[in-house]
Design a protein around this motif. Structure first.
Motif, PDB file in Angstrom:
ATOM      1  N   TYR A  51      13.407   7.212   9.934  1.00  0.00           N
ATOM      2  CA  TYR A  51      12.933   8.369   9.173  1.00  0.00           C
ATOM      3  C   TYR A  51      12.043   7.985   7.988  1.00  0.00           C
ATOM      4  N   PHE A  52      12.329   6.849   7.328  1.00  0.00           N
ATOM      5  CA  PHE A  52      11.654   6.500   6.082  1.00  0.00           C
ATOM      6  C   PHE A  52      10.708   5.312   6.249  1.00  0.00           C
ATOM      7  N   ASP A  83       0.834  -1.194   0.000  1.00  0.00           N
ATOM      8  CA  ASP A  83       0.000   0.000   0.000  1.00  0.00           C
ATOM      9  C   ASP A  83       0.875   1.253   0.000  1.00  0.00           C
ATOM     10  N   TRP A  84       1.062   1.841  -1.178  1.00  0.00           N
ATOM     11  CA  TRP A  84       1.876   3.042  -1.289  1.00  0.00           C
ATOM     12  C   TRP A  84       1.130   4.292  -0.822  1.00  0.00           C
ATOM     13  N   SER A  85      -0.172   4.207  -0.693  1.00  0.00           N
ATOM     14  CA  SER A  85      -0.937   5.393  -0.293  1.00  0.00           C
ATOM     15  C   SER A  85      -0.599   5.827   1.130  1.00  0.00           C
ATOM     16  N   THR A  86      -0.068   4.915   1.934  1.00  0.00           N
ATOM     17  CA  THR A  86       0.282   5.245   3.319  1.00  0.00           C
ATOM     18  C   THR A  86       1.746   5.663   3.469  1.00  0.00           C
ATOM     19  N   VAL A  87       2.509   5.582   2.377  1.00  0.00           N
ATOM     20  CA  VAL A  87       3.934   5.913   2.423  1.00  0.00           C
ATOM     21  C   VAL A  87       4.111   7.427   2.335  1.00  0.00           C
ATOM     22  N   LYS A  88       4.764   7.999   3.327  1.00  0.00           N
ATOM     23  CA  LYS A  88       5.003   9.433   3.363  1.00  0.00           C
ATOM     24  C   LYS A  88       6.438   9.786   2.974  1.00  0.00           C
ATOM     25  N   THR A  89       7.371   8.904   3.313  1.00  0.00           N
ATOM     26  CA  THR A  89       8.780   9.168   3.016  1.00  0.00           C
ATOM     27  C   THR A  89       9.419   7.902   2.476  1.00  0.00           C
ATOM     28  N   ALA A  90      10.151   8.044   1.375  1.00  0.00           N
ATOM     29  CA  ALA A  90      10.869   6.914   0.782  1.00  0.00           C
ATOM     30  C   ALA A  90      12.262   7.378   0.390  1.00  0.00           C
ATOM     31  N   LEU A  91      13.186   6.424   0.304  1.00  0.00           N
ATOM     32  CA  LEU A  91      14.580   6.738  -0.024  1.00  0.00           C
ATOM     33  C   LEU A  91      15.094   5.741  -1.048  1.00  0.00           C
ATOM     34  N   ASP A  92      15.782   6.251  -2.068  1.00  0.00           N
ATOM     35  CA  ASP A  92      16.481   5.412  -3.039  1.00  0.00           C
ATOM     36  C   ASP A  92      17.967   5.627  -2.839  1.00  0.00           C
ATOM     37  N   VAL A  93      18.648   4.607  -2.333  1.00  0.00           N
ATOM     38  CA  VAL A  93      20.092   4.699  -2.071  1.00  0.00           C
ATOM     39  C   VAL A  93      20.836   4.363  -3.360  1.00  0.00           C
ATOM     40  N   GLY A  94      21.557   5.358  -3.894  1.00  0.00           N
ATOM     41  CA  GLY A  94      22.254   5.179  -5.153  1.00  0.00           C
ATOM     42  C   GLY A  94      21.313   5.360  -6.328  1.00  0.00           C
ATOM     43  N   VAL A 114      18.818  -0.126   7.378  1.00  0.00           N
ATOM     44  CA  VAL A 114      17.980  -0.571   8.493  1.00  0.00           C
ATOM     45  C   VAL A 114      17.772   0.566   9.490  1.00  0.00           C
ATOM     46  N   ARG A 115      18.828   1.310   9.766  1.00  0.00           N
ATOM     47  CA  ARG A 115      18.748   2.381  10.769  1.00  0.00           C
ATOM     48  C   ARG A 115      17.725   3.437  10.404  1.00  0.00           C
ATOM     49  N   VAL A 116      17.720   3.866   9.147  1.00  0.00           N
ATOM     50  CA  VAL A 116      16.841   4.979   8.767  1.00  0.00           C
ATOM     51  C   VAL A 116      15.405   4.527   8.505  1.00  0.00           C
ATOM     52  N   LEU A 117      15.172   3.214   8.471  1.00  0.00           N
ATOM     53  CA  LEU A 117      13.809   2.713   8.300  1.00  0.00           C
ATOM     54  C   LEU A 117      13.004   2.901   9.586  1.00  0.00           C
ATOM     55  N   LYS A 118      11.754   3.296   9.440  1.00  0.00           N
ATOM     56  CA  LYS A 118      10.850   3.326  10.576  1.00  0.00           C
ATOM     57  C   LYS A 118      10.514   1.912  11.021  1.00  0.00           C
ATOM     58  N   SER A 119      10.081   1.759  12.253  1.00  0.00           N
ATOM     59  CA  SER A 119       9.579   0.471  12.708  1.00  0.00           C
ATOM     60  C   SER A 119       8.387   0.078  11.849  1.00  0.00           C
ATOM     61  N   GLY A 120       8.430  -1.122  11.314  1.00  0.00           N
ATOM     62  CA  GLY A 120       7.394  -1.563  10.390  1.00  0.00           C
ATOM     63  C   GLY A 120       7.659  -1.173   8.953  1.00  0.00           C
ATOM     64  N   GLY A 121       8.763  -0.441   8.705  1.00  0.00           N
ATOM     65  CA  GLY A 121       9.109  -0.014   7.359  1.00  0.00           C
ATOM     66  C   GLY A 121       9.662  -1.157   6.524  1.00  0.00           C
ATOM     67  N   VAL A 122       9.650  -0.971   5.222  1.00  0.00           N
ATOM     68  CA  VAL A 122      10.054  -2.015   4.276  1.00  0.00           C
ATOM     69  C   VAL A 122      11.335  -1.606   3.562  1.00  0.00           C
ATOM     70  N   GLY A 123      12.283  -2.525   3.510  1.00  0.00           N
ATOM     71  CA  GLY A 123      13.504  -2.334   2.745  1.00  0.00           C
ATOM     72  C   GLY A 123      13.528  -3.293   1.570  1.00  0.00           C
ATOM     73  N   ILE A 124      13.952  -2.812   0.401  1.00  0.00           N
ATOM     74  CA  ILE A 124      13.994  -3.631  -0.810  1.00  0.00           C
ATOM     75  C   ILE A 124      15.305  -3.347  -1.523  1.00  0.00           C
ATOM     76  N   VAL A 125      16.123  -4.373  -1.683  1.00  0.00           N
ATOM     77  CA  VAL A 125      17.439  -4.221  -2.301  1.00  0.00           C
ATOM     78  C   VAL A 125      17.571  -5.199  -3.462  1.00  0.00           C
ATOM     79  N   TRP A 126      17.872  -4.670  -4.640  1.00  0.00           N
ATOM     80  CA  TRP A 126      18.247  -5.513  -5.786  1.00  0.00           C
ATOM     81  C   TRP A 126      19.736  -5.329  -5.988  1.00  0.00           C
ATOM     82  N   ASP A 127      20.478  -6.436  -5.894  1.00  0.00           N
ATOM     83  CA  ASP A 127      21.917  -6.290  -5.996  1.00  0.00           C
ATOM     84  C   ASP A 127      22.548  -7.541  -6.594  1.00  0.00           C
ATOM     85  N   LEU A 128      23.828  -7.428  -6.880  1.00  0.00           N
ATOM     86  CA  LEU A 128      24.587  -8.464  -7.558  1.00  0.00           C
ATOM     87  C   LEU A 128      25.447  -9.250  -6.577  1.00  0.00           C
ATOM     88  N   VAL A 129      25.557 -10.526  -6.770  1.00  0.00           N
ATOM     89  CA  VAL A 129      26.554 -11.416  -6.160  1.00  0.00           C
ATOM     90  C   VAL A 129      26.437 -11.553  -4.646  1.00  0.00           C
TER      91      VAL A 129
END
Length: 295
Positions: free
Chosen positions: A186-187, A109-120, A222-237
């Protein structure tokens, strides 16, 4: 331009290709090997004669075999280089867009998302995918794109956001993934696409020091995520390392996608949720999200 389904020409027209120098180098090498293989084919007999004069001590037929083998290896090398160039172009354009769509679909549910971060954030493919989702859901949220080279990327990133019609949802910041310039908790959502593996590359990709730097970056996510926040990483190797560290940090709902070949190597999407509450018994030690002491 906000449609999820696009062909590569649309994506390339907006975002271009960030590591185009690598593609050009591979194509030049492929053309060189192709030219050499054609020479071997057209002038095979003279080349065999030259090899016979150079390797006169070898048994009869050996120089001809060497010439044929050399020509075959040259031709196969040209094919491999063309394939590598094609895979890198596909990974940088079409696949990157497709994986960005898969990443944003992880959040229910993106409608409840107020702050998001894209690292890189780079060119902004993933950044704008998040912004498009916020716009689609009618959210009042904002997404911050963080990059190491703000002056180099901000103009082009904001330009692509303008083309996508989401400039009001996007902000760019300069910063190091190992020391994110944001407060704890924060996010609501933090994403990162094929970036964390570059953290600490100055120490060498396979060294313990580089692994420690990558884990610092993951710890900052992990640190900047709010409690209950979601982290999603697409990466290599290095995704197995991330999964192990997330388990140590007691993240919840850790999921790893199937293997996808990107940039000629294995890649996965790993998603997780930061626990809403951390319960500690008297014998437990609180977790340091920043991972300063990993070695």
């Amino acid at each position: 331009m906000g449609k999820a389904a696009r062909d590569w020409t649309q994506i390339y027209a907006i975002y271009g290709m960030e590591e185009w120098q690598t593609l050009v180098f591979l194509l030049l090498q492929a053309l060189l090997f192709s030219f050499l293989s054609v020479l071997f084919l057209l002038y095979f007999n003279p080349i065999c004669s030259t090899f016979e004069s150079l390797f006169s001590a070898l048994p009869a037929g050996a120089p001809r075999f060497i010439a044929g083998f050399t020509g075959s290896v040259t031709a196969i090398s040209a094919v491999c280089l063309f394939f590598a160039a094609g895979n890198i172009f596909y990974s940088s354009v079409t696949l990157y867009w497709e994986m960005a769509q898969r990443m944003v679909n992880v959040v229910n549910d993106w409608s409840t998302v107020k702050t998001a971060l894209d690292v890189g954030c780079g060119r902004g493919i993933l950044l704008n995918a998040v912004a498009l989702q916020l716009k689609k859901e009618g959210s009042s949220g904002r997404v911050v794109g963080l990059d190491r080279k703000k002056n180099k990327t901000t103009v082009s990133t904001l330009r692509t956001a303008g083309i996508e019609g989401v400039q009001e949802y996007v902000t760019c910041r300069e910063g190091d993934a190992r020391h994110l310039p944001f407060a704890d908790n924060y996010f609501d959502v933090v994403v990162s696409g094929v970036y964390l593996h570059t953290v600490g590359k100055e120490f060498g990709h396979r060294t313990a020091a580089a692994a420690a730097e990558r884990m610092k970056g993951l710890g900052e996510v992990v640190r900047v995520l709010k409690s209950g926040g979601v982290g999603i990483v697409w990466d290599l190797v290095h995704v197995p390392e991330y999964v192990q560290r997330l388990q140590e940090l007691r993240m919840e709902d850790i999921r790893v996608s199937e293997r996808v070949t990107a940039f000629m190597v294995s890649s996965h999407i790993v998603s997780f949720r930061k626990p809403c509450q951390q319960i500690f018994s008297p014998s437990e030690v609180r977790v340091d999200w920043r991972c300063h002491n990993i070695c």
